[in-house]
Write a protein that holds these residues in place. Structure first.
Motif, mmCIF file in Angstrom:
data_model
loop_
_atom_site.group_PDB
_atom_site.id
_atom_site.type_symbol
_atom_site.label_atom_id
_atom_site.label_comp_id
_atom_site.label_asym_id
_atom_site.label_seq_id
_atom_site.Cartn_x
_atom_site.Cartn_y
_atom_site.Cartn_z
ATOM 1 N N GLY A 213 0.828 -1.205 0.000
ATOM 2 C CA GLY A 213 0.000 0.000 0.000
ATOM 3 C C GLY A 213 0.856 1.245 0.000
ATOM 4 N N VAL A 214 0.202 2.391 -0.092
ATOM 5 C CA VAL A 214 0.891 3.688 -0.137
ATOM 6 C C VAL A 214 1.386 4.065 1.260
ATOM 7 C CG1 VAL A 214 0.537 6.163 -0.553
ATOM 8 C CG2 VAL A 214 -0.429 4.486 -2.136
ATOM 9 N N THR A 215 2.618 4.540 1.317
ATOM 10 C CA THR A 215 3.183 5.009 2.594
ATOM 11 C C THR A 215 3.569 6.486 2.548
ATOM 12 O OG1 THR A 215 5.400 4.312 1.908
ATOM 13 C CG2 THR A 215 4.097 2.715 3.182
ATOM 14 N N GLY A 216 3.592 7.063 1.349
ATOM 15 C CA GLY A 216 3.961 8.473 1.230
ATOM 16 C C GLY A 216 3.979 8.921 -0.214
ATOM 17 N N VAL A 217 4.287 10.203 -0.395
ATOM 18 C CA VAL A 217 4.426 10.740 -1.748
ATOM 19 C C VAL A 217 5.565 11.751 -1.751
ATOM 20 C CG1 VAL A 217 2.632 12.497 -1.297
ATOM 21 C CG2 VAL A 217 3.235 11.932 -3.651
ATOM 22 N N ARG A 218 6.364 11.701 -2.802
ATOM 23 C CA ARG A 218 7.455 12.667 -2.948
ATOM 24 C C ARG A 218 7.035 13.719 -3.965
ATOM 25 N NH1 ARG A 218 11.432 9.431 -3.989
ATOM 26 N NH2 ARG A 218 11.673 9.766 -6.216
ATOM 27 N N ILE A 219 7.064 14.982 -3.523
ATOM 28 C CA ILE A 219 6.684 16.075 -4.412
ATOM 29 C C ILE A 219 7.868 17.011 -4.628
ATOM 30 C CG2 ILE A 219 4.259 15.940 -3.736
ATOM 31 C CD1 ILE A 219 4.674 18.462 -2.028
ATOM 32 N N LYS A 220 7.818 17.750 -5.731
ATOM 33 C CA LYS A 220 8.928 18.635 -6.101
ATOM 34 C C LYS A 220 8.387 20.032 -6.384
ATOM 35 C CE LYS A 220 10.670 18.457 -10.325
ATOM 36 N NZ LYS A 220 11.366 17.984 -11.529
ATOM 37 N N ASN A 221 9.080 21.041 -5.899
ATOM 38 C CA ASN A 221 8.727 22.418 -6.215
ATOM 39 C C ASN A 221 9.166 22.710 -7.651
ATOM 40 O OD1 ASN A 221 9.355 25.423 -6.461
ATOM 41 N ND2 ASN A 221 8.224 25.361 -4.531
ATOM 42 N N VAL A 222 8.233 23.180 -8.486
ATOM 43 C CA VAL A 222 8.539 23.348 -9.910
ATOM 44 C C VAL A 222 9.503 24.502 -10.163
ATOM 45 C CG1 VAL A 222 6.383 22.308 -10.711
ATOM 46 C CG2 VAL A 222 6.450 24.753 -10.273
ATOM 47 N N ASN A 223 9.636 25.416 -9.223
ATOM 48 C CA ASN A 223 10.569 26.537 -9.379
ATOM 49 C C ASN A 223 11.968 26.201 -8.881
ATOM 50 O OD1 ASN A 223 8.638 28.119 -10.533
ATOM 51 N ND2 ASN A 223 8.370 29.503 -8.789
ATOM 52 N N THR A 224 12.045 25.670 -7.669
ATOM 53 C CA THR A 224 13.359 25.433 -7.052
ATOM 54 C C THR A 224 13.908 24.040 -7.328
ATOM 55 O OG1 THR A 224 12.400 24.600 -4.986
ATOM 56 C CG2 THR A 224 12.707 26.981 -5.166
ATOM 57 N N GLY A 225 13.013 23.098 -7.690
ATOM 58 C CA GLY A 225 13.451 21.710 -7.901
ATOM 59 C C GLY A 225 13.642 20.943 -6.610
ATOM 60 N N GLU A 226 13.339 21.612 -5.492
ATOM 61 C CA GLU A 226 13.523 20.973 -4.183
ATOM 62 C C GLU A 226 12.419 19.937 -3.945
ATOM 63 O OE1 GLU A 226 13.398 22.370 0.500
ATOM 64 O OE2 GLU A 226 13.782 23.888 -1.050
ATOM 65 N N SER A 227 12.826 18.755 -3.444
ATOM 66 C CA SER A 227 11.869 17.667 -3.186
ATOM 67 C C SER A 227 11.601 17.519 -1.702
ATOM 68 C CB SER A 227 12.411 16.336 -3.726
ATOM 69 O OG SER A 227 12.491 16.366 -5.125
ATOM 70 N N LYS A 228 10.410 17.000 -1.382
ATOM 71 C CA LYS A 228 10.112 16.641 0.010
ATOM 72 C C LYS A 228 9.101 15.502 0.000
ATOM 73 C CE LYS A 228 6.570 20.245 0.733
ATOM 74 N NZ LYS A 228 6.191 21.412 1.518
ATOM 75 N N GLU A 229 9.071 14.772 1.094
ATOM 76 C CA GLU A 229 8.172 13.637 1.208
ATOM 77 C C GLU A 229 7.051 13.938 2.195
ATOM 78 O OE1 GLU A 229 10.212 9.966 2.006
ATOM 79 O OE2 GLU A 229 11.505 10.163 0.237
ATOM 80 N N LEU A 230 5.843 13.506 1.826
ATOM 81 C CA LEU A 230 4.682 13.658 2.702
ATOM 82 C C LEU A 230 4.242 12.264 3.145
ATOM 83 C CD1 LEU A 230 2.636 16.112 0.412
ATOM 84 C CD2 LEU A 230 4.230 16.736 2.245
ATOM 85 N N PRO A 231 4.042 12.066 4.457
ATOM 86 C CA PRO A 231 3.657 10.737 4.945
ATOM 87 C C PRO A 231 2.151 10.504 4.809
ATOM 88 C CG PRO A 231 3.926 12.233 6.787
ATOM 89 C CD PRO A 231 4.160 13.041 5.549
ATOM 90 N N VAL A 232 1.717 9.918 3.716
ATOM 91 C CA VAL A 232 0.288 9.695 3.475
ATOM 92 C C VAL A 232 0.018 8.216 3.180
ATOM 93 C CG1 VAL A 232 -0.071 12.046 2.599
ATOM 94 C CG2 VAL A 232 0.449 10.210 0.988
ATOM 95 N N THR A 233 -1.196 7.789 3.476
ATOM 96 C CA THR A 233 -1.590 6.411 3.161
ATOM 97 C C THR A 233 -2.559 6.354 1.975
ATOM 98 O OG1 THR A 233 -3.294 6.618 4.861
ATOM 99 C CG2 THR A 233 -1.251 5.495 5.488
ATOM 100 N N GLY A 234 -3.091 7.530 1.600
ATOM 101 C CA GLY A 234 -3.991 7.595 0.454
ATOM 102 C C GLY A 234 -3.563 8.690 -0.499
ATOM 103 N N PHE A 235 -3.708 8.436 -1.812
ATOM 104 C CA PHE A 235 -3.303 9.405 -2.831
ATOM 105 C C PHE A 235 -4.427 9.500 -3.856
ATOM 106 C CE2 PHE A 235 -1.241 10.665 -6.800
ATOM 107 C CZ PHE A 235 -0.457 11.728 -6.377
ATOM 108 N N PHE A 236 -5.054 10.670 -3.939
ATOM 109 C CA PHE A 236 -6.214 10.859 -4.813
ATOM 110 C C PHE A 236 -5.849 11.762 -5.998
ATOM 111 C CE2 PHE A 236 -7.856 9.589 -0.753
ATOM 112 C CZ PHE A 236 -8.926 8.755 -1.059
ATOM 113 N N VAL A 237 -6.226 11.312 -7.182
ATOM 114 C CA VAL A 237 -5.962 12.077 -8.399
ATOM 115 C C VAL A 237 -7.271 12.737 -8.823
ATOM 116 C CG1 VAL A 237 -5.110 11.993 -10.760
ATOM 117 C CG2 VAL A 237 -4.178 10.424 -9.047
#
Length: 312
Positions: A213-237
Motif C-alpha cells: 500500500g501507499v506510505t507516502g508521496v514525494r513532491i517537487k517544487n517546480v521553481n526550485t526543484g527541491e523535493s520533500k516527502e509527505l507521509p500519506v496512506t492515500g493518494f487521490f488524483v
C-alpha cells in the motif's frame, strides 16, 4: 449484408448492464458490445461499499460479473468488441465494430462511460487500488483519521479535498500553479479549512509504498526543484475525467469536455432513437448507483420510442 439489431447497447458498466436488464425484460432482444474495458471503471475498483444491497460491500470486478450474469439471464446477447465508428445520419443507425463488422440498429443506448485522467507515473499504476484512487467519494471512507494527498486545483479537486477533510486527519493538496482554478467559493472553503494544507507550485515525483500500500508521496517544487516527502496512506488524483465519446462527435450534441448532452429528465440525445446514460453524459455525480439509474431510464426511453415508432 449487415446484421440488424432492434436495441444495441454500447458499453458495459453499471449503466450498460442495467439498460440491458431492463431492455431484455421488455423483449427488446438487446445486443451489448462490452468495449475495451468490459465492466468499466469498477473493474479497477477494489471495495465498493456504497452500492445499495451489499451490506458487507463487494469487490468491483465481482459486482460487474453479477450484473453481467443478470443481463445474460434475461437474454441479453453480450459480445466482446469495441464500437469504432458510427453513422447516425441514417435510419436505421449504422455502427462499426472493431473497424470491420458493420451492424444496423433501430435504437442505440450509449453507455461508454468516462476514464479518469492520470498523472502517468509508474508508481501510480502500481498502487492503483492499494491507496491510489481517482474518486474520493468512492474511497475516502477507507482512509478515516489518516493523512492523505490529493492532486489538482480545479473544482473537483477542491470539492474532493473538502470531502476528505471531513473524514481524514489531514489532507495535503498538491497544486502545480500558484493559484487554484476552482470557483471562488470552493477556493475559500479549501483555504479556510484547517485540515487542508496546500502545497503550491508542486508536482508529484513518485508515490511511495511498501508493496502492499501507499506510505507516502514525494513532491517537487517546480521553481526550485527541491523535493520533500509527505507521509500519506492515500493518494487521490482529481485532474478530471475524459468521457469515452470521441466516435460520436459530429452526430451528438456535447459540452466542451465531450460529455453527451441529454434532454432534461430523459436520456434522449439530439438524434431520435439514440440514448445516452452513465458517465458518458454525467460529469457531476459519476457514481455506480447513478449510472445504473440512468441505464434504467435509457432502456425505458428506448422501449417507448420503439413502440411509438412501431419498431417494437
Amino acid at each position: 449484408m449487415a446484421e440488424h439489431i432492434k436495441c444495441l447497447i454500447i458499453g458495459s458498466g453499471p449503466a450498460g448492464y442495467t439498460a440491458a436488464i431492463y431492455a431484455s425484460r421488455a423483449g427488446l432482444a438487446p445486443v451489448m458490445y462490452q468495449g475495451s474495458q468490459p465492466g468499466g471503471q469498477l473493474t479497477i475498483t477494489n471495495d465498493v461499499e456504497n452500492f445499495p444491497g451489499y451490506p458487507e460491500g463487494i469487490q468491483g470486478p465481482e459486482m460487474m460479473q453479477d450484473l453481467e450474469k443478470q443481463a445474460r439471464r434475461f437474454g441479453t446477447d453480450v459480445r466482446y468488441g469495441l464500437a469504432t465508428s458510427v453513422d447516425f445520419a441514417t435510419s436505421p443507425k449504422k455502427v462499426t465494430i472493431d473497424g470491420a463488422t458493420e451492424i444496423t440498429a433501430d435504437s442505440v443506448i450509449i453507455a461508454t462511460g468516462a476514464s479518469a485522467k492520470w498523472l502517468g507515473l509508474e508508481s501510480e499504476q502500481k498502487y492503483n487500488g492499494l491507496g491510489v484512487s481517482a474518486c474520493a467519494v468512492c474511497d475516502g471512507f477507507f482512509f478515516r483519521n489518516q493523512e492523505v494527498a490529493i492532486v489538482g486545483g480545479g473544482d473537483t479537486a477542491a470539492e474532493e479535498a473538502t470531502y476528505l477533510a471531513n473524514l481524514c486527519a489531514k489532507v495535503h493538496m498538491i497544486v502545480r500553479r500558484d493559484e487554484l482554478r476552482a470557483s471562488l467559493i470552493m477556493q475559500k472553503r479549501v483555504k479556510n479549512n484547517p485540515k487542508i494544507e496546500i502545497h503550491w507550485l508542486s508536482e508529484t515525483e513518485e508515490i511511495l509504498g511498501d508493496g502492499n500500500g501507499v506510505t507516502g508521496v514525494r513532491i517537487k517544487n517546480v521553481n526550485t526543484g527541491e523535493s520533500k516527502e509527505l507521509p500519506v496512506t492515500g493518494f487521490f488524483v482529481a485532474i478530471g475525467h475524459k468521457p469515452n465519446t470521441d466516435i460520436f462527435k459530429g452526430f451528438l450534441d456535447m459540452d466542451e469536455a465531450g460529455y453527451i448532452q441529454t434532454v432534461k429528465g430523459s436520456t434522449n440525445t439530439n438524434i431520435e432513437g439514440v440514448f445516452a446514460c452513465g458517465d458518458a453524459q454525467d460529469n457531476i455525480y459519476r457514481q455506480a448507483v447513478t449510472a445504473a439509474g440512468t441505464g434504467c431510464m435509457a432502456a425505458l426511453d428506448a422501449e417507448r420510442w420503439l413502440a411509438a415508432n412501431e419498431l417494437h
